[in-house]
Motif scaffolding. Structure first.
Motif, mmCIF file in Angstrom:
data_model
loop_
_atom_site.group_PDB
_atom_site.id
_atom_site.type_symbol
_atom_site.label_atom_id
_atom_site.label_comp_id
_atom_site.label_asym_id
_atom_site.label_seq_id
_atom_site.Cartn_x
_atom_site.Cartn_y
_atom_site.Cartn_z
ATOM 1 N N ALA A 2 59.314 33.215 43.677
ATOM 2 C CA ALA A 2 58.561 33.657 44.851
ATOM 3 C C ALA A 2 57.248 32.894 44.941
ATOM 4 C CB ALA A 2 58.291 35.149 44.730
ATOM 5 N N LEU A 3 56.723 32.813 46.162
ATOM 6 C CA LEU A 3 55.372 32.271 46.343
ATOM 7 C C LEU A 3 54.433 33.455 46.570
ATOM 8 C CD1 LEU A 3 53.231 30.100 46.818
ATOM 9 C CD2 LEU A 3 54.038 29.891 49.161
ATOM 10 N N ILE A 4 53.507 33.623 45.657
ATOM 11 C CA ILE A 4 52.622 34.785 45.715
ATOM 12 C C ILE A 4 51.168 34.323 45.809
ATOM 13 C CG2 ILE A 4 51.977 36.950 44.583
ATOM 14 C CD1 ILE A 4 54.431 36.614 42.796
ATOM 15 N N VAL A 5 50.409 34.946 46.713
ATOM 16 C CA VAL A 5 48.959 34.743 46.713
ATOM 17 C C VAL A 5 48.351 35.949 46.006
ATOM 18 C CG1 VAL A 5 46.877 34.546 48.111
ATOM 19 C CG2 VAL A 5 48.958 33.363 48.821
ATOM 20 N N GLN A 6 47.559 35.695 44.976
ATOM 21 C CA GLN A 6 46.915 36.788 44.236
ATOM 22 C C GLN A 6 45.411 36.677 44.398
ATOM 23 O OE1 GLN A 6 48.326 36.325 40.159
ATOM 24 N NE2 GLN A 6 50.186 37.470 40.666
ATOM 25 N N LYS A 7 44.773 37.776 44.807
ATOM 26 C CA LYS A 7 43.318 37.781 44.935
ATOM 27 C C LYS A 7 42.732 38.691 43.869
ATOM 28 C CE LYS A 7 39.407 39.866 46.366
ATOM 29 N NZ LYS A 7 38.970 41.273 46.362
ATOM 30 N N TYR A 8 41.769 38.186 43.123
ATOM 31 C CA TYR A 8 41.098 38.978 42.086
ATOM 32 C C TYR A 8 39.656 39.228 42.494
ATOM 33 C CZ TYR A 8 45.206 38.125 39.254
ATOM 34 O OH TYR A 8 46.502 38.107 38.803
ATOM 35 N N GLY A 9 39.246 40.501 42.493
ATOM 36 C CA GLY A 9 37.922 40.904 42.969
ATOM 37 C C GLY A 9 36.826 40.743 41.920
ATOM 38 N N GLY A 10 35.627 41.153 42.288
ATOM 39 C CA GLY A 10 34.430 40.931 41.479
ATOM 40 C C GLY A 10 34.468 41.569 40.100
ATOM 41 N N THR A 11 34.970 42.793 40.005
ATOM 42 C CA THR A 11 35.023 43.451 38.689
ATOM 43 C C THR A 11 36.034 42.729 37.808
ATOM 44 O OG1 THR A 11 34.717 45.487 39.934
ATOM 45 C CG2 THR A 11 35.150 45.721 37.595
ATOM 46 N N SER A 12 37.140 42.311 38.417
ATOM 47 C CA SER A 12 38.194 41.619 37.665
ATOM 48 C C SER A 12 37.698 40.275 37.129
ATOM 49 C CB SER A 12 39.408 41.371 38.569
ATOM 50 O OG SER A 12 39.758 42.547 39.262
ATOM 51 N N VAL A 36 52.157 30.466 42.211
ATOM 52 C CA VAL A 36 51.019 31.355 42.450
ATOM 53 C C VAL A 36 49.841 30.569 43.008
ATOM 54 C CG1 VAL A 36 49.478 33.070 41.405
ATOM 55 C CG2 VAL A 36 51.757 32.736 40.458
ATOM 56 N N VAL A 37 49.245 31.110 44.071
ATOM 57 C CA VAL A 37 47.976 30.589 44.578
ATOM 58 C C VAL A 37 46.961 31.709 44.336
ATOM 59 C CG1 VAL A 37 46.695 29.878 46.641
ATOM 60 C CG2 VAL A 37 49.070 29.134 46.313
ATOM 61 N N VAL A 38 45.849 31.383 43.677
ATOM 62 C CA VAL A 38 44.890 32.419 43.321
ATOM 63 C C VAL A 38 43.636 32.306 44.187
ATOM 64 C CG1 VAL A 38 43.581 33.453 41.428
ATOM 65 C CG2 VAL A 38 45.736 32.311 40.948
ATOM 66 N N VAL A 39 43.127 33.452 44.620
ATOM 67 C CA VAL A 39 41.854 33.514 45.346
ATOM 68 C C VAL A 39 40.934 34.404 44.532
ATOM 69 C CG1 VAL A 39 40.719 34.359 47.447
ATOM 70 C CG2 VAL A 39 42.958 33.269 47.601
ATOM 71 N N VAL A 40 39.694 33.994 44.338
ATOM 72 C CA VAL A 40 38.808 34.841 43.538
ATOM 73 C C VAL A 40 37.476 35.132 44.240
ATOM 74 C CG1 VAL A 40 39.766 34.060 41.336
ATOM 75 C CG2 VAL A 40 37.752 32.911 42.275
ATOM 76 N N SER A 41 36.884 36.264 43.808
ATOM 77 C CA SER A 41 35.524 36.635 44.214
ATOM 78 C C SER A 41 34.540 36.119 43.177
ATOM 79 C CB SER A 41 35.384 38.158 44.236
ATOM 80 O OG SER A 41 36.134 38.716 45.264
ATOM 81 N N ALA A 42 33.273 36.235 43.496
ATOM 82 C CA ALA A 42 32.214 35.978 42.524
ATOM 83 C C ALA A 42 32.216 37.103 41.487
ATOM 84 C CB ALA A 42 30.871 35.940 43.239
ATOM 85 N N MET A 43 31.550 36.893 40.360
ATOM 86 C CA MET A 43 31.417 37.978 39.374
ATOM 87 C C MET A 43 30.719 39.165 40.040
ATOM 88 S SD MET A 43 30.117 36.062 35.974
ATOM 89 C CE MET A 43 31.208 35.177 34.888
ATOM 90 N N ALA A 71 27.524 31.641 48.931
ATOM 91 C CA ALA A 71 28.853 31.102 48.634
ATOM 92 C C ALA A 71 28.944 30.500 47.234
ATOM 93 C CB ALA A 71 29.233 30.060 49.683
ATOM 94 N N THR A 72 27.805 30.313 46.562
ATOM 95 C CA THR A 72 27.883 29.650 45.248
ATOM 96 C C THR A 72 28.510 30.544 44.179
ATOM 97 O OG1 THR A 72 25.668 30.365 44.620
ATOM 98 C CG2 THR A 72 25.853 28.202 45.690
ATOM 99 N N GLY A 73 28.462 31.863 44.377
ATOM 100 C CA GLY A 73 29.035 32.772 43.371
ATOM 101 C C GLY A 73 30.495 32.459 43.105
ATOM 102 N N GLU A 74 31.237 32.182 44.157
ATOM 103 C CA GLU A 74 32.665 31.906 44.037
ATOM 104 C C GLU A 74 32.927 30.504 43.485
ATOM 105 O OE1 GLU A 74 31.517 33.991 46.342
ATOM 106 O OE2 GLU A 74 32.915 35.665 46.315
ATOM 107 N N GLN A 75 31.972 29.596 43.670
ATOM 108 C CA GLN A 75 32.192 28.244 43.139
ATOM 109 C C GLN A 75 32.200 28.255 41.613
ATOM 110 O OE1 GLN A 75 30.100 25.084 45.081
ATOM 111 N NE2 GLN A 75 30.569 23.605 43.480
ATOM 112 N N VAL A 76 31.449 29.192 41.045
ATOM 113 C CA VAL A 76 31.423 29.326 39.581
ATOM 114 C C VAL A 76 32.742 29.923 39.078
ATOM 115 C CG1 VAL A 76 30.275 30.503 37.673
ATOM 116 C CG2 VAL A 76 28.914 29.543 39.551
ATOM 117 N N ALA A 134 38.252 29.524 46.254
ATOM 118 C CA ALA A 134 37.085 30.402 46.399
ATOM 119 C C ALA A 134 37.288 31.315 47.604
ATOM 120 C CB ALA A 134 35.831 29.550 46.607
ATOM 121 N N GLY A 135 37.181 32.619 47.393
ATOM 122 C CA GLY A 135 37.256 33.558 48.511
ATOM 123 C C GLY A 135 35.947 33.569 49.277
#
Ligand code: ADP
Ligand code: ASP
Ligand code: MG
Length: 408
Positions: A2-12, A36-43, A71-76, A134-135
């Motif tokens: 499967a092709l899944i997009v997974q987004k992980y939030g700030g706490t994660s 898998v394509v991953v999208v993430v939040s900043a810490m 936007a720099t939070g997500e770049q890290v 980067a989200g």
């Protein structure tokens, strides 16, 4: 496969250990053969920190620069997760919004996604590389970084899933699904196996910040299968579904609340045609959004006009109202910021009468006064004093039997 997009939030993504945990999860999917394509939040806390820093220099500065900073939070975190995946032997490559690119309009700090070029991400997937995106950010036609509004990484995840025609968009967060109400306020809240897009959209618009409103809108519009799951605990999570008439819907699916609104009242306005437009026109001109509106004619023929705005707009709205009220010869302007809005939401409401009276009775029994009421086909909202918010949520949760598992 499967092709899944997974987004992980700030706490994660909140610490190096947690990022390593996310990497292990992603690796598990890759090793089972999924793309898998991953999208993430900043810490967690980082976007707040960055915006506070920006405001400390110039609180009324250019929103373009606020976005550049926020936007720099997500770049890290994209870089850190790509490194953590590499350490596990998984090939990964990080992308900021402009590198994808994710194109947005020019409305800084609340930009809308206008298009995504999925070619680069697709090529990575085909080459066995996990893209980590980067989200919360994109690039405007003018070449500026723009952010999508708070909580906007959810929308990035859903939009990427739509652009890639992914099999599912999974939103990983610190709760194991969508609950009947915020479990931080009502520990007896129950996880829902499924909720309709329509209900989820109401819940999100009425204050349940587990998903950003635009993410739900987007998923509904492009029919993206969407699931909310926990990063820390295995389980099925909550599926956001198109309405399924085979299962009888519960009357009420959930209770949402919001502490972000303030109430303004203009007293003793002359009652004549054009008054609502005369009062609210200047509010709109000042770019202030109005939510609930109540107008009531008193025995002396004058009108009390009450409405709510975001707390951040309260001072400006009061200023506008003072001017307009003087021009119209009204008696005066009052207001309150210590209010909260509580709403019950459910598609089952369409076919059942009596939900409103059940709600008002439960609040009355708990001694909670209602200041304003508004309804739509699938929700009823009341404005109450903020100090009673938690009591109201728990009272309604119990009154509508939400702790008990439903038969379905
Ligand atoms: P993330 O950083 O992963 O995006 P958020 O803080 O944005 O996480 O969203 C998850 C939080 O949403 C939960 O911790 C919970 O307190 C809150 N929340 C509010 N309403 C609900 C609800 N009905 N169901 C689940 N969580 C909710
Ligand atoms: N980091 C951004 C925020 O805190 C976006 C997100 O977490 O979804 O609002
Ligand atoms: Mg969020």
């Amino acid at each position: 496969m499967a092709l899944i997009v997974q987004k992980y939030g700030g706490t994660s993504m909140g610490s190096v250990e947690r990022i390593e945990h996310v990497a292990t999860k992603v690796a598990g999917f890759v090793q089972r053969g999924d793309q898998v394509v991953v999208v993430v939040s900043a810490m967690s806390g980082e976007t707040d920190r960055l915006l506070t820093l920006a405001r400390s220099v110039n609180p009324r500065g250019s929103q373009r620069e606020f976005d550049q900073i926020a936007a720099t939070g997500e770049q890290v975190t994209i870089g850190l997760l790509a490194l953590a995946l590499g350490k596990l032997g998984i090939q990964a490559r990080s992308y900021t919004g402009w590198q994808v690119p994710i194109r947005t309009d020019g409305a800084h700090m609340k930009a809308r996604i206008q298009g995504i070029d999925p070619d680069r991400l697709r090529a990575d997937c085909q080459a066995g590389v996990v893209p980590v995106v980067a989200g919360f950010q994109g690039i405007t036609d003018a070449g500026a970084v723009a952010t999508l509004g708070r909580g906007g990484s959810d929308t990035t995840g859903v939009a990427l899933a739509a652009a890639l025609a992914a099999d599912e968009c999974q939103i990983y967060t610190d709760v194991d699904g969508v609950y009947t109400t915020d479990p931080r306020v009502e520990p007896k809240a129950r996880r829902l196996d499924r909720i309709t897009f329509e209900e989820m959209l109401e819940m999100a618009s009425l204050g349940s910040k587990v998903l950003q409103i635009r993410a739900v809108e987007f998923a509904g519009k492009y029919k993206v299968p969407l699931r909310v799951l926990s990063t820390f605990k295995d389980g099925p999570g909550t599926l956001i579904t198109l309405e399924d008439s085979k299962v009888e819907d519960p009357l009420i699916s959930g209770i949402a609340f919001n502490r972000d609104e303030a109430q303004l009242t203009v007293n003793g306005v002359p009652d004549r045609p054009g008054i609502a437009a005369a009062l609210l026109g200047p509010v709109g001109d000042a770019n202030i959004e109005v939510d609930m509106i109540v107008q009531n004619v008193a025995a002396d023929g004058s009108t009390d006009f009450t409405f709510t705005v975001h707390k951040n707009d309260f001072d400006r709205a009061t200023e506008v109202m003072r001017t307009v009220s003087a021009e119209l010869g009204a008696k005066g302007v009052g207001g309150a910021t210590d209010i909260a809005k509580v709403s019950v939401v459910g598609v089952g409401m369409r076919s059942h009468a009596g939900i409103a009276s059940q709600m008002f009775k439960a609040l009355a029994t708990a001694g909670i006064n209602i200041r304003m009421i508004s309804t739509s086909e699938i929700k009823i909202s009341v404005v109450i004093d903020e100090m009673y918010l938690e009591l109201a949520v728990r009272t309604l949760h119990k009154a509508f039997g939400l702790e008990q598992p439903t038969a379905a």
